[in-house]
Design an enzyme around this catalytic site. Structure first.
Site, PDB file in Angstrom:
ATOM      1  N   HIS A 142       7.654  71.451 -98.470  1.00  0.00           N
ATOM      2  CA  HIS A 142       6.315  70.990 -98.061  1.00  0.00           C
ATOM      3  C   HIS A 142       5.486  70.475 -99.231  1.00  0.00           C
ATOM      4  O   HIS A 142       4.261  70.377 -99.130  1.00  0.00           O
ATOM      5  CB  HIS A 142       5.560  72.121 -97.339  1.00  0.00           C
ATOM      6  CG  HIS A 142       6.119  72.448 -95.983  1.00  0.00           C
ATOM      7  ND1 HIS A 142       5.766  73.582 -95.270  1.00  0.00           N
ATOM      8  CD2 HIS A 142       7.003  71.772 -95.195  1.00  0.00           C
ATOM      9  CE1 HIS A 142       6.418  73.591 -94.105  1.00  0.00           C
ATOM     10  NE2 HIS A 142       7.173  72.515 -94.044  1.00  0.00           N
ATOM     11  N   CYS A 198      -3.392  57.494-112.375  1.00  0.00           N
ATOM     12  CA  CYS A 198      -1.999  57.923-112.204  1.00  0.00           C
ATOM     13  C   CYS A 198      -1.340  57.964-113.592  1.00  0.00           C
ATOM     14  O   CYS A 198      -1.424  56.989-114.345  1.00  0.00           O
ATOM     15  CB  CYS A 198      -1.270  56.926-111.301  1.00  0.00           C
ATOM     16  SG  CYS A 198       0.525  57.129-111.319  1.00  0.00           S
ATOM     17  N   ARG A 254      -7.545  74.940-104.071  1.00  0.00           N
ATOM     18  CA  ARG A 254      -6.336  75.771-103.992  1.00  0.00           C
ATOM     19  C   ARG A 254      -5.509  75.638-105.272  1.00  0.00           C
ATOM     20  O   ARG A 254      -4.921  76.613-105.737  1.00  0.00           O
ATOM     21  CB  ARG A 254      -5.514  75.373-102.765  1.00  0.00           C
ATOM     22  CG  ARG A 254      -6.280  75.693-101.469  1.00  0.00           C
ATOM     23  CD  ARG A 254      -5.486  75.322-100.250  1.00  0.00           C
ATOM     24  NE  ARG A 254      -4.212  75.995-100.220  1.00  0.00           N
ATOM     25  CZ  ARG A 254      -3.137  75.526 -99.595  1.00  0.00           C
ATOM     26  NH1 ARG A 254      -3.188  74.369 -98.947  1.00  0.00           N
ATOM     27  NH2 ARG A 254      -2.015  76.196 -99.605  1.00  0.00           N
ATOM     28  N   ASP A 285       2.519  76.596-103.658  1.00  0.00           N
ATOM     29  CA  ASP A 285       2.189  77.221-104.947  1.00  0.00           C
ATOM     30  C   ASP A 285       3.415  77.123-105.860  1.00  0.00           C
ATOM     31  O   ASP A 285       4.489  76.685-105.431  1.00  0.00           O
ATOM     32  CB  ASP A 285       1.720  78.678-104.748  1.00  0.00           C
ATOM     33  CG  ASP A 285       2.827  79.602-104.225  1.00  0.00           C
ATOM     34  OD1 ASP A 285       3.938  79.589-104.797  1.00  0.00           O
ATOM     35  OD2 ASP A 285       2.584  80.335-103.243  1.00  0.00           O
TER      36      ASP A 285
HETATM   37  N1  APR Z   1       5.221  90.427 -97.092  1.00  0.00           N
HETATM   38  C1  APR Z   1       5.963  89.808 -96.135  1.00  0.00           C
HETATM   39  N2  APR Z   1       5.432  89.073 -95.158  1.00  0.00           N
HETATM   40  C2  APR Z   1       4.104  88.936 -95.138  1.00  0.00           C
HETATM   41  C3  APR Z   1       3.262  89.528 -96.097  1.00  0.00           C
HETATM   42  C4  APR Z   1       3.870  90.318 -97.105  1.00  0.00           C
HETATM   43  N3  APR Z   1       3.172  90.943 -98.057  1.00  0.00           N
HETATM   44  N4  APR Z   1       1.976  89.206 -95.807  1.00  0.00           N
HETATM   45  C5  APR Z   1       2.022  88.423 -94.719  1.00  0.00           C
HETATM   46  N5  APR Z   1       3.289  88.257 -94.301  1.00  0.00           N
HETATM   47  C6  APR Z   1       3.809  87.465 -93.181  1.00  0.00           C
HETATM   48  C7  APR Z   1       2.878  87.378 -91.983  1.00  0.00           C
HETATM   49  O1  APR Z   1       3.123  88.466 -91.113  1.00  0.00           O
HETATM   50  C8  APR Z   1       3.271  86.039 -91.367  1.00  0.00           C
HETATM   51  O2  APR Z   1       4.308  86.209 -90.393  1.00  0.00           O
HETATM   52  O3  APR Z   1       3.959  86.135 -93.638  1.00  0.00           O
HETATM   53  C9  APR Z   1       3.831  85.241 -92.547  1.00  0.00           C
HETATM   54  C10 APR Z   1       2.936  84.084 -92.994  1.00  0.00           C
HETATM   55  O4  APR Z   1       2.847  83.153 -91.967  1.00  0.00           O
HETATM   56  P1  APR Z   1       1.977  81.805 -92.078  1.00  0.00           P
HETATM   57  O5  APR Z   1       0.613  82.143 -92.571  1.00  0.00           O
HETATM   58  O6  APR Z   1       2.090  81.105 -90.783  1.00  0.00           O
HETATM   59  O7  APR Z   1       2.684  80.996 -93.251  1.00  0.00           O
HETATM   60  P2  APR Z   1       3.999  80.090 -93.190  1.00  0.00           P
HETATM   61  O8  APR Z   1       4.987  80.638 -92.216  1.00  0.00           O
HETATM   62  O9  APR Z   1       4.446  79.898 -94.585  1.00  0.00           O
HETATM   63  O10 APR Z   1       3.434  78.722 -92.627  1.00  0.00           O
HETATM   64  C11 APR Z   1       4.333  77.649 -92.475  1.00  0.00           C
HETATM   65  O11 APR Z   1       2.546  76.189 -91.922  1.00  0.00           O
HETATM   66  O12 APR Z   1       0.388  75.449 -92.221  1.00  0.00           O
HETATM   67  C12 APR Z   1       1.708  75.196 -92.500  1.00  0.00           C
HETATM   68  O13 APR Z   1       2.550  73.866 -94.228  1.00  0.00           O
HETATM   69  C13 APR Z   1       2.014  75.149 -93.980  1.00  0.00           C
HETATM   70  O14 APR Z   1       4.024  75.817 -95.142  1.00  0.00           O
HETATM   71  C14 APR Z   1       3.059  76.216 -94.168  1.00  0.00           C
HETATM   72  C15 APR Z   1       3.656  76.349 -92.785  1.00  0.00           C
END
Ligand code: APR
Length: 235
Positions: free
Chosen positions: A109, A136, A59, A94
């Site tokens: 995170h 390190c 990643r 990222d």
């Molecule tokens: N614009 C806006 N929203 C979007 C887009 C886009 N182009 N593409 C996807 N999404 C939305 C999806 O609909 C979803 O609700 O972004 C959200 C991403 O959700 P997750 O994949 O669950 O990511 P996140 O909420 O950041 O996850 C939280 O979970 O696994 C852990 O530590 C990890 O920081 C992460 C945390």
């Protein structure tokens, strides 16, 4: 837009989706291809460090191929021009907010481009592959670096600072997060409890959608620049 001085913004994987970074949940999400318990817990790292290192090495390497999109850029512009308090809290590991130029930024995170040495306890900027067990940069010991990522079961970074900002903000904005993971998923309720207005911008309604005063559905790259322009016009 009157009475808005302090803003807290929470971002999740959705804001980086249009840059080509995989989200976690959903059909093409990272957690469809990997079990959380195998790669994102301290237990997984203790059991199979090589596999966990390779997951994050891969990643980290992908970051070279992606660029900030208009949503990251708009938030960086807001950071530069907003005269009041502002804190951008990202769940993303990222570096796209950093590269877009956001300064008042906190990675709750952790960060892919950071290494945490379990020998000396220090964190250092990191590029390359941790699976190769490099030394390190701080203490020169080999074989003790781990990804500086907050895994499931670990405490997110700088929670006190975030809670204070939430208690003092007038506007809380959540962008591109499913609202599935606490404590970030609970920020909207904290902010509301302290009297903030709350806005979400997401592709689909998040799990906590009902807690927001306003929900705008669509792509972050379309919605965020419009919202920022609006906010800055009324400064
Ligand atoms: N614009 C806006 N929203 C979007 C887009 C886009 N182009 N593409 C996807 N999404 C939305 C999806 O609909 C979803 O609700 O972004 C959200 C991403 O959700 P997750 O994949 O669950 O990511 P996140 O909420 O950041 O996850 C939280 O979970 O696994 C852990 O530590 C990890 O920081 C992460 C945390």
């Amino acid at each position: 837009m009157e009475n808005i001085n302090n803003i807290v913004i929470l971002t999740g994987a959705g804001i980086s989706a249009e840059s080509g970074v995989a989200t976690f949940r959903g059909p093409d999400g990272l957690w469809e291809g990997h079990r959380v318990e195998d790669v994102a817990t301290p237990e997984a790292f203790a059991r199979d460090p090589d596999m966990v290192q390779k997951f994050y090495d891969e990643r980290r390497a992908k970051l070279d191929a992606v660029q900030p999109n208009p949503a990251h850029q708009a938030l960086a512009e807001l950071d530069q021009k907003w005269p009041g308090d502002l804190l951008l809290v990202t769940q993303n590991v990222d570096d796209l907010h950093d590269r877009a130029g956001s300064q008042r930024l906190l990675h709750m995170h952790g960060e892919l481009r950071s290494a945490w040495c379990l020998a000396c306890g220090e964190r250092s900027p990191f590029a390359g592959k941790m699976a190769l067990d490099p030394a390190c940069p701080k203490c020169d010991q080999f074989g003790h670096l781990r990804p500086d990522i907050v895994w499931f079961g670990e405490m997110p970074y700088q929670m006190e600072r975030i809670e204070l900002a939430l208690a003092q903000c007038d506007l809380f904005v959540s962008i591109g997060t499913s609202g599935a993971v606490y404590p970030a998923a609970g920020f909207v309720q904290s902010a509301r409890h302290y009297g903030a207005r709350t806005l979400e911008m997401n592709l689909d309604p998040s799990e906590g959608s009902l807690y927001f005063h306003e929900s705008r559905m669509g792509k972050a790259g379309d919605l965020v620049p419009v919202w920022v322009e609006d906010l800055l016009t009324n400064v």
